[in-house]
Design an enzyme around this catalytic site. Structure first.
Site, PDB file in Angstrom:
ATOM      1  N   LYS C  77       0.852  -1.189   0.000  1.00 50.51           N
ATOM      2  CA  LYS C  77       0.000   0.000   0.000  1.00 50.51           C
ATOM      3  C   LYS C  77       0.894   1.247   0.000  1.00 50.51           C
ATOM      4  O   LYS C  77       1.923   1.276   0.682  1.00 50.51           O
ATOM      5  CB  LYS C  77      -0.898  -0.025   1.246  1.00 50.51           C
ATOM      6  CG  LYS C  77      -1.980   1.050   1.258  1.00 50.51           C
ATOM      7  CD  LYS C  77      -2.887   0.878   2.475  1.00 50.51           C
ATOM      8  CE  LYS C  77      -3.971   1.942   2.554  1.00 50.51           C
ATOM      9  NZ  LYS C  77      -4.847   1.765   3.723  1.00 50.51           N
ATOM     10  N   SER C 152      -9.709   1.891   2.895  1.00 52.39           N
ATOM     11  CA  SER C 152      -8.840   2.620   2.001  1.00 52.39           C
ATOM     12  C   SER C 152      -7.812   1.757   1.269  1.00 52.39           C
ATOM     13  O   SER C 152      -7.196   2.234   0.323  1.00 52.39           O
ATOM     14  CB  SER C 152      -8.086   3.684   2.804  1.00 52.39           C
ATOM     15  OG  SER C 152      -7.218   3.075   3.735  1.00 52.39           O
ATOM     16  N   SER C 176      -9.922  -0.316   7.120  1.00 53.44           N
ATOM     17  CA  SER C 176      -9.345  -0.131   5.781  1.00 53.44           C
ATOM     18  C   SER C 176      -8.738  -1.373   5.140  1.00 53.44           C
ATOM     19  O   SER C 176      -8.421  -1.358   3.958  1.00 53.44           O
ATOM     20  CB  SER C 176      -8.294   0.980   5.813  1.00 53.44           C
ATOM     21  OG  SER C 176      -8.926   2.231   5.798  1.00 53.44           O
TER      22      SER C 176
END
Lengths: 96, 484, 483
Positions: C77, C152, C176
């Site tokens: 990420k 996210s 997330s």
């Protein structure tokens, strides 16, 4: 009565260093108003004598020895900066 | 009109750790800009602080010396404001839970003893340095950013600029003694921000308080305060309001000008620092630091007076710095004429340090060597006067006293030799001899001077005195001394 | 099955037996990435990864021992720092920022010869539940490109779900990892707060953020957690506890275990299709000998309010460092410092980030602290107690991961509060700091995955993985891939 006024939104934006447009001020006022109305739920709770939680872990005293570690080179330190001069970070003048 | 003055101070002292408070960068002063920085003190994304244990230890020392209560469990807080010298947009400090609180510092000035209450003490991180360039903006150097600071705030117990000066000098001495801070104000290692308010006599309400910043020396503090007191007085006397504000001291122009600030300044949005866990300082830790604590200047001064029977004034001088006091004690461990040692160190040692711009640590004359010189005085190998010259030679050559004495010779203590010299002197001063013998006894000093001159001051003074007296007064018939 | 659809565990075996090369795995992945544009990656390390694969293949040729992580391509990420690689956090404000340091999890994975394939797209600064808040444009859900992948960690999850990564690192502050894992049908774990070092994870809300693994199988998820978990002296909030061998200790007798079903998680707002599936899963676990117990987590209804106050307050402070001085974006024209900072932040941050900075700044500002942030911290204590009390009675808690399946792109973007409410089941465990795992259930006929959330006691990741592994064995879930 409003929980947060447009003037307060402007004040908070100044505190947070956000140059919001007037449209944004209006939009955020509306949206923050709704969110603040929602979070007002917390007033229902009886929180007397309840300790606040800052950390969820029972850890204390994480200390390091006073021993040196290698610093970055000046080039590395400045490599991401938008504006540098003579080994410094350059910033515009402060007008109070 | 006479006004009453109320002054409180906030002091920021850089702690003498090797590395910064939350990262391993060096705290050395005066390096090239941005060479003592890392992702942590530059506030890069994703990095985390880890507390330096030594910073905590030094803060405990200071708290103990100032008789503060140390909080057993404390947290750090973030103080939020935007400034280019503050990389994270917040300073890690302490807020609701200070490091320590409710201490005192007593000092004496002109024979009066005063006690100033310490309100609180916080551990925090220093910011970087901005170099302002007219019109062009500023340059930022983050070398200083993250150096541990101890913030010490007093209650407004000080009543004059002179008081404030003395208090700060005392506080600085303690911090230096404890090796907590270098205390160097010119270099910004110790910074002081006083707040001042005035009151007309007889009134109960104090006036509005103002704050002074940018004071870079003890003298500066005093001057700045005098200026601000005069300014407030003028305003009060002419019935004008005093604004609650911070003024910046301009050392060159010797004036203080108000700092202009944004309306939202002062809203620091403190909250507990989630990246650091609580700090728990238990009894055992405090005890351990207590045991390692050196004697404080005031205690040491008292002990010097009692133990060594020296004058208070001398004890005060000798305890000015920890190293000087240590030096004195080392000397008297070897040589037991305490008064001689005290006088000598105060006049000769401090004199030469001053003259040569050295500190006691730089001196080649170790306490043992100085004691060696004292032994030579005591056994009359040399006179006190000779000792002074030998001392200078010791400092300059790095040699020991007896080495120097061996080369240039010690006192002349051979009786025949002294007699021979005295005879010569009396021969050459027959007129004075007659005058002496007819009652002008104060000429004795003159004769001694002559003997010393001939011997380069090496003749043993006691022996010179005795022999002179014997030779001048030894034959009463011949000399016909008449006592009037 | 194409190589890019295999599990890390199988690929490792194939590498060890020299059946395949590391290069082949990588090419299979790159082919998938280039053939199907989900916008899952912000940065791809194509050339470097190929070089690295070459190095691993040499290692294999020389007959060297391979760790289970060696040469298995991993997506990261884009809020986790890799030295010298762009780290954007999905934000314009971090344009061209390259950290001169590795996150501690990256250092650990480098030691294990893991192969990094690229940095994945995300909601800006991890703020969002749909991945629509990325400066680099939304990620698409591989099961239905008109729908969001969740957020996210949408990029990481979409990549894993579509065979564009074997496994991935995500970060979870209030859901997330879990919510997108639920939307895209993969396994995602939010570890106990402190289990994994946060050093080098760009902070959103420091007291909640955790890095966690995303994979297609429970075993891979366990293996990745094993590599990244553990004490780190650079993170004062990391826990100093031994790391179990999660991946080799997955078998567990389910008979006699007690699962808590919190009634507050099955009320208003829960989509009926989701509820039906969850109820069915509960039934299957019951069949396997797990005893269901209805429990109560009475302060659940306050979790969203508590979460959004705490998270935004911390975020407003964590994001103060983006001021155009030391790195990242700086606005082009300005008269003075104040304007430079304010315009830089105004232009550099997206809408949602600004909204949260505003909310957080307000909640901490003079006069409001006690009413908002202070209250939220106390409410957090009550929420933690709910979990403590529940775990006195049960081994784990079972809930839906999200109240709905993946929603349409644009559906909720105009209504921030509705968007926040989609985190309703994931924020409570985050506030309590306990571990939680989302497991994909059998995909319904509409083709949109549904996730089952297991919540465990502090540091009981091992137990959660064992339960999830048992479910996987029982085939009540689906590891199928969207290709």
């Amino acid at each position: 009565m409003e929980i947060i006024t447009e003037e307060e939104v402007r004040h908070v934006a100044r505190l947070a260093r956000l140059a919001l447009s007037e449209e944004e001020v209006k939009k955020f006022q509306r949206q923050l108003e709704k969110i603040l109305e929602y979070v007002a739920k917390l007033r229902e709770l009886n929180l007397e004598g309840v300790e606040p939680t800052t950390h969820v872990i029972p850890v204390v005293n994480r200390l390091r020895e006073d021993r040196g570690k290698e610093s970055l080179s000046k080039e590395e330190a400045l490599s991401n900066a938008p504006n540098t001069e003579k080994g410094h970070f350059r910033v515009p003048k402060v007008i109070e | 009109m006479d006004f009453e003055v109320m002054i409180g101070v906030e002091v920021h002292a850089q702690l003498l750790t090797k590395t910064k408070i939350f990262c391993g960068c060096s705290t050395n002063f005066g390096r090239n800009p941005n060479t003592q920085v890392c992702p942590i003190c530059l506030g890069m994304p994703g990095v985390l602080p880890v507390l330096n244990q030594e910073a905590v230890e030094l803060a405990i020392r200071a708290a103990l010396a100032l008789h503060c209560k140390i909080l057993r469990r404390e947290r750090f807080a973030r103080k939020g404001y935007f400034y280019p010298d503050l990389p994270k947009g917040y300073q890690i400090s302490q807020y609701e839970e200070p490091f320590a609180a409710e201490g005192i510092l007593s000092f004496e000035r002109n024979g009066n003893c005063k006690t100033i209450r310490i309100k609180r003490m916080n551990l925090e991180e220093d910011a970087g340095k901005l170099i302002h360039e007219e019109d062009r903006g500023s340059l930022v150097d983050f070398n200083r950013c993250g150096v541990p600071l101890l913030e010490i705030a007093t209650e407004p117990d000080l009543t004059s600029p002179k008081d404030t000066h003395t208090f700060l000098a005392e506080l600085r001495q303690i911090l230096q003694y404890l090796e907590v801070s270098s205390g160097d104000m010119e270099k910004g290692h110790l910074r002081c921000e006083p707040n001042i308010s005035l009151k007309k006599p007889g009134q109960s309400e104090w006036g509005t308080r103002t704050e002074l910043k940018n004071l870079n020396s003890l003298k500066g503090v005093e001057k700045g305060l005098l200026f601000e007191i005069r300014r407030q007085k003028r305003l009060l006397e002419s019935g004008q309001p005093i604004r609650q504000e911070t003024l910046l001291w301009d050392e060159k122009r010797e004036i203080a000008l108000p700092m202009r600030v944004k309306e939202e300044a002062g809203d620091y949005r403190y909250f507990p620092e989630p990246d650091l866990v609580p700090l728990v300082i238990d009894e055992e830790w405090i005890e351990r630091v207590k045991r390692s604590l050196p004697e404080l200047p005031d205690d040491r001064k008292k002990r010097f007076v009692e133990t060594y029977k020296i004058r208070e004034q001398d004890a005060q001088t000798l305890t000015l710095t920890r190293r000087l006091a240590d030096y004195f004690e080392e000397v008297v461990k070897i040589h037991s004429d305490f008064t001689l040692a005290a006088n000598w160190i105060i006049t000769e040692v401090l004199g030469i340090l001053h003259e040569k711009n050295l500190s006691i640590g730089d001196l080649s004359v170790t306490p043992a060597r100085l004691a060696g010189l004292f032994h030579l005085i005591q056994d009359e190998t040399i006179s006190k006067k000779m000792a002074k010259e030998i001392f200078v030679k010791m400092v300059e050559s790095g040699k020991q006293a007896d080495e120097i004495v061996r080369v240039q010779g010690g006192q002349i203590r051979d009786e025949a030799e002294v007699e021979r010299i005295i005879e010569e002197v009396l021969k050459g001063n027959s007129e004075e001899k007659v005058r002496y013998q007819s009652g002008e006894v104060k000429l004795m000093g003159y004769f001694i001077g002559q003997v010393m001159k001939r011997t380069d001051g090496k003749a043993n003074p006691r022996m010179v005195n005795e022999i002179l007296r014997k030779m001048l007064e030894g034959n009463p018939q011949k000399s016909g001394v008449q006592k009037k | 099955m194409e190589l890019c659809e295999q599990s890390a565990f199988v690929l490792h075996q194939m590498l060890v037996s020299k059946e395949i090369s590391c290069r082949e795995i990588l090419l299979s992945l790159l082919n998938r990435i280039h053939s199907r544009d989900l916008n899952a990656y912000i940065t791809l390390f194509e050339e470097e990864a190929l070089k690295e694969a070459e190095r691993v293949d040499q290692q294999i040729k020389r007959g060297e021992d391979l760790s289970p992580w060696t040469g298995i391509p991993l997506a990261v990420k884009d809020n986790i720092c890799i030295q010298g690689k762009p780290t954007t956090c999905g934000s314009k404000i971090l344009t061209s920022f390259q950290p001169p340091y590795d996150a501690s999890v990256i250092s650990k994975l480098k030691e294990k010869d893991c192969l990094f394939i690229g940095k994945t797209n995300m909601d800006e600064f991890a703020m969002g539940s749909s991945n629509e808040n990325s400066h680099y444009h939304p990620v698409r859900n591989p099961w239905d490109p008109t729908r969001v992948p969740g957020g996210s960690s949408g990029g990481s999850v979409a990549a894993v779900a579509s065979g564009q990564a074997i496994w991935a690192l995500g970060s979870d502050t209030g859901g997330s990892i879990r919510q997108p894992a639920s939307f895209c049908g993969v396994v995602g774990l939010k570890p106990t707060y402190g289990r994994v070092s946060r050093y080098g994870l760009v902070a959103f809300a420091s007291s909640l953020d955790q890095i966690g693994p995303i994979a297609r199988t429970v075993q891979d998820c366990a293996l990745l957690l094993e590599a990244i978990a553990g004490y780190d002296s650079l993170d004062s909030t990391s826990l100093d506890r031994p790391v179990p061998l999660y991946s080799t200790n997955l078998k567990r007798e389910m008979q006699g275990m007690k699962m808590g079903i919190p009634r507050e998680f099955f009320g208003e707002g829960l989509d009926s299709k989701v509820e039906e599936r969850i109820r069915f899963a509960i039934h299957q676990l019951e069949e396997a000998g797990v005893e269901p117990l209805e429990i109560s987590l009475p302060h659940t209804e306050y979790a969203i309010a508590t979460y959004y106050l705490i998270a935004t307050a911390e975020a407003s402070s964590n994001l103060a460092r983006y001021d155009g001085v030391r790195y990242g974006y700086r606005t082009k024209s300005f008269r003075d410092l104040y304007e430079m900072q304010s315009k830089t932040r105004q232009e550099g941050f997206g809408d949602e980030v600004k909204r949260r900075i505003m909310l957080g700044t307000y909640a901490l500002s003079a006069g409001y602290y006690e009413a908002y942030y202070g209250r939220a911290q106390k409410a957090r204590t009550l929420i933690r107690r709910d979990f403590d009390q529940a775990f006195e009675k049960v081994d784990f808690i079972l809930t839906p991961t999200a109240p709905t399946q993946a929603f349409k792109i644009g559906e909720k973007i105009e209504d921030p509060l509705q968007m926040y409410l989609s985190d309703i089941y994931t924020v409570s465990p985050s506030l309590a700091g306990v571990p939680a795992l989302s497991l994909p259930l059998d995909i319904p006929k509409d083709g949109l995955p549904i996730g089952l959330q297991f919540i465990g006691k502090t540091l009981e990741e091992e137990k959660l993985l064992q339960i999830a592994f048992a479910c996987e064995e029982m085939k009540i879930l689906d590891n199928s891939i969207s290709s």
